[in-house]
Motif scaffolding. Structure first.
Motif, PDB file in Angstrom:
ATOM      1  N   PRO A 132      45.271  49.862  44.314  1.00 19.46           N
ATOM      2  CA  PRO A 132      46.537  49.284  43.827  1.00 19.46           C
ATOM      3  C   PRO A 132      47.757  49.965  44.469  1.00 19.46           C
ATOM      4  CG  PRO A 132      45.085  49.825  41.986  1.00 19.46           C
ATOM      5  CD  PRO A 132      44.450  50.396  43.208  1.00 19.46           C
ATOM      6  N   TYR A 322      50.350  34.770  38.065  1.00 18.38           N
ATOM      7  CA  TYR A 322      50.934  35.789  38.953  1.00 18.38           C
ATOM      8  C   TYR A 322      52.377  35.450  39.327  1.00 18.38           C
ATOM      9  CZ  TYR A 322      46.078  37.341  39.471  1.00 18.38           C
ATOM     10  OH  TYR A 322      44.812  37.773  39.217  1.00 18.38           O
ATOM     11  N   VAL A 335      45.596  41.192  44.862  1.00 13.25           N
ATOM     12  CA  VAL A 335      45.450  41.489  43.427  1.00 13.25           C
ATOM     13  C   VAL A 335      44.006  41.180  42.981  1.00 13.25           C
ATOM     14  CG1 VAL A 335      46.116  40.595  41.152  1.00 13.25           C
ATOM     15  CG2 VAL A 335      47.871  41.304  42.767  1.00 13.25           C
TER      16      VAL A 335
END
Ligand code: ACO
Length: 378
Positions: A132, A322, A335
């Motif tokens: 991430p 999103y 993601v």
């Protein structure tokens, strides 16, 4: 050995035995380690679910606290990785950047001890923790900004959203993002997981395993479809254009993005949950006219292709969630990768438990005894 019939795309051919997840495509059921995805989505967290997937059982409070602490501790990137990323072209796709970064971790953490449980855990923690940060860092760098450091007071999902926008996210947004990660964490032996397993079966390092899976996930028939769904909704533009768009698609035999699945012949249970999450976001932060187009498209596809078992898959509503969370379209697949790392790692660990290198066969369709023709005669 019996000679099997050739099945394009290996449809229906078991390539492994696994106890990680289960899909019933006729009833629309997905389970991780036997637990229904809906229960996990609403009651668990992404990190707890990752622990469940990788180590096979839900953690105790102490085990979860230790795991969360380790992940938090390892979120930062070495400055050399950040410097390497600064050399990436800003026009490059974030999935390509992520694949390069995942592979580069192998340079920095080159010890390989696949029979050492401590090594397995450290590698799993490092990948879950750093991916991430890498995705968020590339996002800021390509805009010409310095990446921000992770914040130890924020949990996994809130911290990612913070690193992406440099602003602390709304708690509902962070919770919904965390559920999205749980929903995308694992899905039996799909294309990217198979890619991870083939790479793992050579006993290479876990960074190469994840890098190969990221490359596979990027394609538009797999994880890349979530970006294409938004592009499709953009192209359709309004509810009134849905029917003509579908006519055109069917006439050209082109795929409606975000629909259809090799295994599910009903609506993907993850799509149902993602739709609910999108609605929660619209209720709190305002609607999105793309949602009206999406609803009309779902109804139109059900009417025309329902008999064939073509219904929304996980990628259909995820993009709308999103978008509302402020995530740029070309980060949707990265993601997805952040979430799927836990599934890839679970399969990596399982593969190592009873490994045999993947080496299938082929049906040769070329010629034999072909004479070599010198170049000047061609
Ligand atoms: N739109 C229109 N028709 C479709 C669609 C679709 N999205 N998906 C399948 N079909 C039709 C095919 O045209 C084919 O029809 P036919 O038998 O009359 O020729 C039939 O359904 C079977 O389709 P295949 O492509 O053979 O199915 P396969 O199992 O190989 O592919 C896949 C599954 C790749 C997901 C496919 O449905 C597709 O391309 N969907 C669009 C892309 C997409 O949304 N991908 C994300 C999948 S989820 C994920 O990977 C995370």
């Amino acid at each position: 050995m019996t000679v099997c019939e050739y099945k394009p795309g290996l449809e229906g051919i078991p390539a492994t035995q696994s106890s990680i997840s289960f899909v019933d495509g006729k009833q629309g059921i997905l389970e991780y380690r036997g637990i229904n995805i809906t229960e996990l989505a609403y009651q668990s967290t992404f990190l707890e679910t990752s622990y469940l997937l990788i180590w096979g059982a839900l953690p105790t409070q102490e085990e979860l606290a230790d795991f969360e602490h380790e992940i938090c501790y390892h979120r930062r990137l070495k400055y050399r990785i950040r410097d390497m990323m600064k050399c990436f072209p800003e026009s490059g796709h974030p999935m390509d950047a992520l694949q390069a970064c995942a592979a580069a971790l192998g340079l920095f953490y080159s010890r390989r001890a696949l029979d050492d449980p401590a090594y397995i855990r450290a590698a799993a923690v490092r990948l879950l923790a750093k991916i991430p940060t890498m995705v968020a860092a590339f996002q800021l760098m390509r805009k010409g900004n310095d990446p921000v450091q992770p914040r130890d007071d924020l949990d996994y999902s809130a911290n990612f959203l913070y690193m992406l926008s440099e602003r602390e996210p709304d708690p509902l947004a962070a919770k919904i993002f965390d559920i999205c990660l749980t929903l995308h964490a694992e899905h039996t032996i799909n294309a990217s997981t198979f890619s991870a397993m083939v790479t793992a079966s050579t006993l290479t390092d876990p960074y190469a395993v994840v890098a190969s899976a990221v490359g596979t996930l990027a394609g538009p028939l797999h994880g890349g479809a979530n970006e294409e769904v938004i592009e499709m909704l953009e192209e359709i533009g309004s509810v009134g254009n849905v029917e003509s768009y579908l006519d055109k698609c069917l006439a050209h035999k082109s795929k409606v993005m975000g629909f259809g699945h090799r295994v599910y012949k009903v609506k993907d249970p993850r799509a149902t949950i993602l739709q609910e999450l999108a609605q929660q976001l619209f209720d709190k932060f305002g609607g999105d006219h793309y949602y009206d187009i999406a609803l009309a498209l779902e109804a139109g596809v059900a009417k025309r292709l329902g008999e064939k078992g073509i219904y929304p898959n996980v990628d259909f509503y995820s993009g709308l969630v999103y978008r509302k969370l402020g995530i740029p379209t070309d980060l949707f697949t990265p993601v997805f990768a952040i979430a799927r790392v836990s599934g890839w790692l679970a399969h990596w660990k399982e593969q190592l438990g009873e490994n045999r290198i993947f080496r299938p066969t082929q049906i040769y369709t070329g010629s034999h005894q072909t004479p070599y023709q010198p170049i000047e005669e061609r």
